[in-house]
Write a protein that holds these residues in place. Structure first.
Motif, PDB file in Angstrom:
ATOM      1  N   ASP A   1      11.899  28.768  42.917  1.00 57.03           N
ATOM      2  CA  ASP A   1      11.149  29.995  43.241  1.00 57.03           C
ATOM      3  C   ASP A   1      11.670  31.193  42.447  1.00 57.03           C
ATOM      4  OD1 ASP A   1       9.369  28.816  45.037  1.00 57.03           O
ATOM      5  OD2 ASP A   1      10.774  29.040  46.721  1.00 57.03           O
ATOM      6  N   GLU A   2      12.985  31.288  42.287  1.00 56.04           N
ATOM      7  CA  GLU A   2      13.553  32.380  41.493  1.00 56.04           C
ATOM      8  C   GLU A   2      13.106  32.272  40.031  1.00 56.04           C
ATOM      9  OE1 GLU A   2      17.823  33.052  43.832  1.00 56.04           O
ATOM     10  OE2 GLU A   2      17.699  31.641  42.152  1.00 56.04           O
ATOM     11  N   ALA A   3      13.057  31.048  39.532  1.00 57.35           N
ATOM     12  CA  ALA A   3      12.634  30.841  38.145  1.00 57.35           C
ATOM     13  C   ALA A   3      11.183  31.279  37.964  1.00 57.35           C
ATOM     14  CB  ALA A   3      12.813  29.382  37.751  1.00 57.35           C
ATOM     15  N   LYS A   4      10.324  30.936  38.921  1.00 58.52           N
ATOM     16  CA  LYS A   4       8.921  31.357  38.827  1.00 58.52           C
ATOM     17  C   LYS A   4       8.803  32.881  38.856  1.00 58.52           C
ATOM     18  CE  LYS A   4       6.044  29.313  41.565  1.00 58.52           C
ATOM     19  NZ  LYS A   4       5.394  28.541  42.635  1.00 58.52           N
ATOM     20  N   ALA A   5       9.580  33.535  39.703  1.00 58.55           N
ATOM     21  CA  ALA A   5       9.547  35.004  39.775  1.00 58.55           C
ATOM     22  C   ALA A   5      10.033  35.601  38.457  1.00 58.55           C
ATOM     23  CB  ALA A   5      10.405  35.487  40.940  1.00 58.55           C
ATOM     24  N   PHE A   6      11.099  35.031  37.882  1.00 54.12           N
ATOM     25  CA  PHE A   6      11.595  35.510  36.597  1.00 54.12           C
ATOM     26  C   PHE A   6      10.535  35.335  35.513  1.00 54.12           C
ATOM     27  CE2 PHE A   6      13.356  34.387  32.460  1.00 54.12           C
ATOM     28  CZ  PHE A   6      14.000  35.563  32.137  1.00 54.12           C
ATOM     29  N   ILE A   7       9.897  34.178  35.497  1.00 52.46           N
ATOM     30  CA  ILE A   7       8.877  33.889  34.485  1.00 52.46           C
ATOM     31  C   ILE A   7       7.724  34.886  34.598  1.00 52.46           C
ATOM     32  CG2 ILE A   7       7.145  32.198  33.762  1.00 52.46           C
ATOM     33  CD1 ILE A   7       9.271  30.021  34.465  1.00 52.46           C
TER      34      ILE A   7
ATOM     35  N   GLN B   1       4.877  29.609  30.154  1.00 51.74           N
ATOM     36  CA  GLN B   1       3.776  29.111  30.985  1.00 51.74           C
ATOM     37  C   GLN B   1       3.896  27.607  31.220  1.00 51.74           C
ATOM     38  OE1 GLN B   1       0.423  30.568  28.754  1.00 51.74           O
ATOM     39  NE2 GLN B   1       0.524  32.602  29.666  1.00 51.74           N
ATOM     40  N   LYS B   2       4.325  26.867  30.191  1.00 50.48           N
ATOM     41  CA  LYS B   2       4.544  25.431  30.352  1.00 50.48           C
ATOM     42  C   LYS B   2       5.651  25.175  31.362  1.00 50.48           C
ATOM     43  CE  LYS B   2       3.243  24.228  25.624  1.00 50.48           C
ATOM     44  NZ  LYS B   2       3.773  23.815  24.316  1.00 50.48           N
ATOM     45  N   LEU B   3       6.730  25.934  31.249  1.00 50.56           N
ATOM     46  CA  LEU B   3       7.839  25.780  32.190  1.00 50.56           C
ATOM     47  C   LEU B   3       7.381  26.069  33.613  1.00 50.56           C
ATOM     48  CD1 LEU B   3      10.816  25.297  32.818  1.00 50.56           C
ATOM     49  CD2 LEU B   3      11.241  27.718  32.262  1.00 50.56           C
ATOM     50  N   LYS B   4       6.592  27.111  33.780  1.00 51.18           N
ATOM     51  CA  LYS B   4       6.108  27.465  35.113  1.00 51.18           C
ATOM     52  C   LYS B   4       5.233  26.351  35.685  1.00 51.18           C
ATOM     53  CE  LYS B   4       3.719  31.132  37.616  1.00 51.18           C
ATOM     54  NZ  LYS B   4       3.057  32.434  37.490  1.00 51.18           N
TER      55      LYS B   4
ATOM     56  N   LYS C   1       7.837  37.986  35.660  1.00 52.52           N
ATOM     57  CA  LYS C   1       8.294  39.268  35.116  1.00 52.52           C
ATOM     58  C   LYS C   1       8.386  39.203  33.593  1.00 52.52           C
ATOM     59  CE  LYS C   1      10.959  40.726  39.137  1.00 52.52           C
ATOM     60  NZ  LYS C   1      12.312  40.988  39.661  1.00 52.52           N
ATOM     61  N   LYS C   2       8.909  38.092  33.103  1.00 52.33           N
ATOM     62  CA  LYS C   2       9.066  37.925  31.656  1.00 52.33           C
ATOM     63  C   LYS C   2       7.703  37.924  30.964  1.00 52.33           C
ATOM     64  CE  LYS C   2      11.814  36.789  28.162  1.00 52.33           C
ATOM     65  NZ  LYS C   2      12.987  37.519  27.721  1.00 52.33           N
ATOM     66  N   GLU C   3       6.722  37.238  31.568  1.00 52.92           N
ATOM     67  CA  GLU C   3       5.379  37.204  30.984  1.00 52.92           C
ATOM     68  C   GLU C   3       4.758  38.594  30.926  1.00 52.92           C
ATOM     69  OE1 GLU C   3       3.452  34.230  33.445  1.00 52.92           O
ATOM     70  OE2 GLU C   3       3.614  32.754  31.824  1.00 52.92           O
ATOM     71  N   ARG C   4       4.967  39.399  31.962  1.00 51.68           N
ATOM     72  CA  ARG C   4       4.427  40.773  31.958  1.00 51.68           C
ATOM     73  C   ARG C   4       5.067  41.593  30.834  1.00 51.68           C
ATOM     74  NH1 ARG C   4       4.635  40.010  37.591  1.00 51.68           N
ATOM     75  NH2 ARG C   4       6.607  41.130  37.785  1.00 51.68           N
ATOM     76  N   ARG C   5       6.377  41.454  30.661  1.00 49.78           N
ATOM     77  CA  ARG C   5       7.072  42.194  29.607  1.00 49.78           C
ATOM     78  C   ARG C   5       6.614  41.726  28.225  1.00 49.78           C
ATOM     79  NH1 ARG C   5      10.707  42.028  26.067  1.00 49.78           N
ATOM     80  NH2 ARG C   5      11.550  39.987  26.503  1.00 49.78           N
ATOM     81  N   LEU C   6       6.468  40.414  28.061  1.00 44.82           N
ATOM     82  CA  LEU C   6       6.007  39.885  26.777  1.00 44.82           C
ATOM     83  C   LEU C   6       4.577  40.333  26.487  1.00 44.82           C
ATOM     84  CD1 LEU C   6       7.474  36.262  26.932  1.00 44.82           C
ATOM     85  CD2 LEU C   6       8.191  38.103  25.389  1.00 44.82           C
TER      86      LEU C   6
END
Length: 149
Positions: free
Chosen positions: A101-107, A47-50, A109-114
């Motif tokens: 933008d790709e990093a935000k999309a990855f984050i 979340q900080k990275l985003k 997805k990662k947050e949902r999985r976490l």
């Protein structure tokens, strides 16, 4: 004499219940909660990275000066000449180059999985707490003098 045998049996039973709680259930609960807390910390980092990515995008910074944690809370100044791409830790020691933008999309997805994993750990912790409560109630029932022998 029969009363002493019943008292000994009751004490043995209560001791087994107590051991089960303290040696099995409580350590399991601690392990599950520690694992969940670790996931919360990872989610916080993402979340900080985003938010930093969004700050870079809003400010339309093409280059950036920042402080970088080298480990063990030791920081050094860093100059980023091009903010077009960012490297993100995707797990297992791998870092992938993404556009912002790709990093935000990855984050996302990662947050949902976490979050899904956090929910599973929370359910497991609730089950363990329920087992502890059930064993404590069984102990209280065994100690109840009004119970029928």
């Amino acid at each position: 004499m029969a009363t002493k045998t019943k008292d000994n049996d009751l004490n043995d039973l209560l001791q087994k219940y107590d051991s089960f709680i303290n040696l099995k259930l409580k350590p399991n609960l601690k392990t599950v909660l520690d694992s969940r807390d670790e996931l919360y910390n990872t989610m916080s980092d993402y979340q900080k990275l985003k938010s930093q990515i969004e700050m870079i995008q809003q400010g339309e910074h093409k280059e950036l000066k920042t402080m970088v944690d080298l480990g063990s809370q030791f920081y050094a100044q860093a100059h980023i000449p091009d903010t077009t791409y960012i490297y993100v830790n995707v797990g297992f020691g791998f870092h992938v180059q993404f556009t912002l933008d790709e990093a935000k999309a990855f984050i996302d997805k990662k947050e949902r999985r976490l979050q899904s994993s956090v929910d599973k750990y929370s359910e497991e912790a609730d089950k363990i707490r329920a087992h502890i409560k059930m064993v404590l109630e069984a102990m209280a029932e065994a100690l109840d003098p009004s119970r029928i022998d």
